[in-house]
Motif scaffolding. Structure first.
Motif, PDB file in Angstrom:
ATOM      1  N   ARG A 165      -2.835  -1.642 -21.374  1.00  0.00           N
ATOM      2  CA  ARG A 165      -3.647  -0.899 -20.429  1.00  0.00           C
ATOM      3  C   ARG A 165      -2.852   0.213 -19.746  1.00  0.00           C
ATOM      4  N   ILE A 166      -1.541   0.103 -19.800  1.00  0.00           N
ATOM      5  CA  ILE A 166      -0.661   1.098 -19.192  1.00  0.00           C
ATOM      6  C   ILE A 166       0.397   1.476 -20.225  1.00  0.00           C
ATOM      7  N   ARG A 167       0.542   2.789 -20.439  1.00  0.00           N
ATOM      8  CA  ARG A 167       1.563   3.274 -21.376  1.00  0.00           C
ATOM      9  C   ARG A 167       2.950   3.083 -20.772  1.00  0.00           C
ATOM     10  N   ASP A 168       3.969   3.104 -21.611  1.00  0.00           N
ATOM     11  CA  ASP A 168       5.351   2.945 -21.146  1.00  0.00           C
ATOM     12  C   ASP A 168       5.735   4.026 -20.137  1.00  0.00           C
ATOM     13  N   ASP A 169       5.346   5.280 -20.394  1.00  0.00           N
ATOM     14  CA  ASP A 169       5.696   6.354 -19.462  1.00  0.00           C
ATOM     15  C   ASP A 169       4.978   6.176 -18.121  1.00  0.00           C
ATOM     16  N   GLU A 170       3.770   5.647 -18.151  1.00  0.00           N
ATOM     17  CA  GLU A 170       3.044   5.389 -16.905  1.00  0.00           C
ATOM     18  C   GLU A 170       3.706   4.249 -16.124  1.00  0.00           C
ATOM     19  N   MET A 171       4.116   3.208 -16.841  1.00  0.00           N
ATOM     20  CA  MET A 171       4.790   2.079 -16.197  1.00  0.00           C
ATOM     21  C   MET A 171       6.103   2.535 -15.574  1.00  0.00           C
ATOM     22  N   ARG A 172       6.824   3.367 -16.288  1.00  0.00           N
ATOM     23  CA  ARG A 172       8.089   3.896 -15.753  1.00  0.00           C
ATOM     24  C   ARG A 172       7.819   4.696 -14.470  1.00  0.00           C
ATOM     25  N   GLU A 173       6.803   5.554 -14.489  1.00  0.00           N
ATOM     26  CA  GLU A 173       6.465   6.344 -13.303  1.00  0.00           C
ATOM     27  C   GLU A 173       6.067   5.439 -12.136  1.00  0.00           C
ATOM     28  N   LEU A 202      11.364   3.128   2.889  1.00  0.00           N
ATOM     29  CA  LEU A 202      10.978   2.144   3.906  1.00  0.00           C
ATOM     30  C   LEU A 202      12.172   1.338   4.403  1.00  0.00           C
ATOM     31  N   LEU A 203      13.032   0.899   3.487  1.00  0.00           N
ATOM     32  CA  LEU A 203      14.186   0.102   3.888  1.00  0.00           C
ATOM     33  C   LEU A 203      15.162   0.919   4.732  1.00  0.00           C
ATOM     34  N   ARG A 204      15.323   2.199   4.391  1.00  0.00           N
ATOM     35  CA  ARG A 204      16.169   3.061   5.227  1.00  0.00           C
ATOM     36  C   ARG A 204      15.562   3.204   6.629  1.00  0.00           C
ATOM     37  N   MET A 205      14.250   3.424   6.681  1.00  0.00           N
ATOM     38  CA  MET A 205      13.588   3.553   7.973  1.00  0.00           C
ATOM     39  C   MET A 205      13.717   2.251   8.763  1.00  0.00           C
ATOM     40  N   LYS A 206      13.533   1.123   8.096  1.00  0.00           N
ATOM     41  CA  LYS A 206      13.608  -0.166   8.782  1.00  0.00           C
ATOM     42  C   LYS A 206      15.004  -0.386   9.364  1.00  0.00           C
ATOM     43  N   ARG A 211      11.394   4.325  -5.148  1.00  0.00           N
ATOM     44  CA  ARG A 211      11.711   5.411  -4.207  1.00  0.00           C
ATOM     45  C   ARG A 211      11.071   5.153  -2.845  1.00  0.00           C
ATOM     46  N   GLN A 212       9.815   4.737  -2.863  1.00  0.00           N
ATOM     47  CA  GLN A 212       9.125   4.471  -1.596  1.00  0.00           C
ATOM     48  C   GLN A 212       9.739   3.279  -0.869  1.00  0.00           C
ATOM     49  N   MET A 213      10.115   2.246  -1.609  1.00  0.00           N
ATOM     50  CA  MET A 213      10.762   1.083  -0.988  1.00  0.00           C
ATOM     51  C   MET A 213      12.095   1.485  -0.372  1.00  0.00           C
ATOM     52  N   ALA A 262       0.835  -1.208   0.000  1.00  0.00           N
ATOM     53  CA  ALA A 262       0.000   0.000   0.000  1.00  0.00           C
ATOM     54  C   ALA A 262       0.865   1.250   0.000  1.00  0.00           C
ATOM     55  N   TRP A 263       1.891   1.270   0.829  1.00  0.00           N
ATOM     56  CA  TRP A 263       2.771   2.427   0.973  1.00  0.00           C
ATOM     57  C   TRP A 263       3.560   2.675  -0.316  1.00  0.00           C
ATOM     58  N   ALA A 264       4.176   1.618  -0.847  1.00  0.00           N
ATOM     59  CA  ALA A 264       5.128   1.775  -1.943  1.00  0.00           C
ATOM     60  C   ALA A 264       4.499   1.731  -3.326  1.00  0.00           C
ATOM     61  N   PHE A 265       3.343   1.131  -3.449  1.00  0.00           N
ATOM     62  CA  PHE A 265       2.801   0.908  -4.786  1.00  0.00           C
ATOM     63  C   PHE A 265       1.361   1.382  -4.932  1.00  0.00           C
ATOM     64  N   ARG A 266       0.486   0.862  -4.125  1.00  0.00           N
ATOM     65  CA  ARG A 266      -0.949   1.117  -4.296  1.00  0.00           C
ATOM     66  C   ARG A 266      -1.324   2.586  -4.109  1.00  0.00           C
ATOM     67  N   ASN A 267      -0.801   3.227  -3.083  1.00  0.00           N
ATOM     68  CA  ASN A 267      -1.170   4.610  -2.779  1.00  0.00           C
ATOM     69  C   ASN A 267      -0.202   5.602  -3.411  1.00  0.00           C
ATOM     70  N   GLY A 268       0.157   5.347  -4.658  1.00  0.00           N
ATOM     71  CA  GLY A 268       1.038   6.227  -5.423  1.00  0.00           C
ATOM     72  C   GLY A 268       0.398   6.533  -6.766  1.00  0.00           C
ATOM     73  N   PRO A 269       1.202   6.608  -7.808  1.00  0.00           N
ATOM     74  CA  PRO A 269       0.662   6.907  -9.140  1.00  0.00           C
ATOM     75  C   PRO A 269      -0.381   5.896  -9.627  1.00  0.00           C
ATOM     76  N   LEU A 270      -0.325   4.681  -9.133  1.00  0.00           N
ATOM     77  CA  LEU A 270      -1.325   3.684  -9.511  1.00  0.00           C
ATOM     78  C   LEU A 270      -2.725   4.156  -9.147  1.00  0.00           C
ATOM     79  N   GLU A 271      -2.843   4.822  -8.016  1.00  0.00           N
ATOM     80  CA  GLU A 271      -4.150   5.336  -7.590  1.00  0.00           C
ATOM     81  C   GLU A 271      -4.707   6.321  -8.618  1.00  0.00           C
TER      82      GLU A 271
END
Length: 110
Positions: A61-69, A81-85, A76-78, A34-43
């Motif tokens: 269903r997803i353009r290349d630029d969207e997939m890259r984003e 999280l890994l730094r915080m962990k 970045r979010q991961m 949720a933190w790293a993927f779902r609640n980001g650009p995917l939303e």
């Protein structure tokens, strides 16, 4: 050295406390996703209107630029999280538990 042992003991106790309140590895995985993927650009992509074209095999269903984003944002979010962990394990466990409760209560937990 004693300070490091105290930190290690505090972190172990923190981990045990999280486990004691029912927060599982699966709950942690859900919170991470949720933190790293779902609640980001995917939303943003998910928020749009559905189209019958999306149900046709062979159409992207997803353009290349969207997939890259999506992937850059998740990485970045991961990293955060890994730094915080690593650097703040007590805060990490507290944040993941709270994030899981807030966003993943209805998600599969097994």
């Amino acid at each position: 050295m004693d300070e490091n042992l105290n930190d290690a003991e505090a972190n172990r106790q923190s981990h045990d406390a999280v486990d004691d309140d029912g927060f599982t590895i699966r709950d942690e995985a859900n919170a991470i996703v949720a933190w790293a993927f779902r609640n980001g650009p995917l939303e943003d992509l998910h928020a749009g209107h559905s189209s019958e074209l999306l149900h046709q095999d062979g159409l992207s269903r997803i353009r290349d630029d969207e997939m890259r984003e999506l992937m850059l944002s998740a990485c970045r979010q991961m990293e955060r999280l890994l730094r915080m962990k690593t650097e703040e394990p007590i805060r990490y466990r507290r944040e993941m538990r709270e994030y899981g409760r807030r966003y993943c209560r209805e998600w599969e937990r097994k």
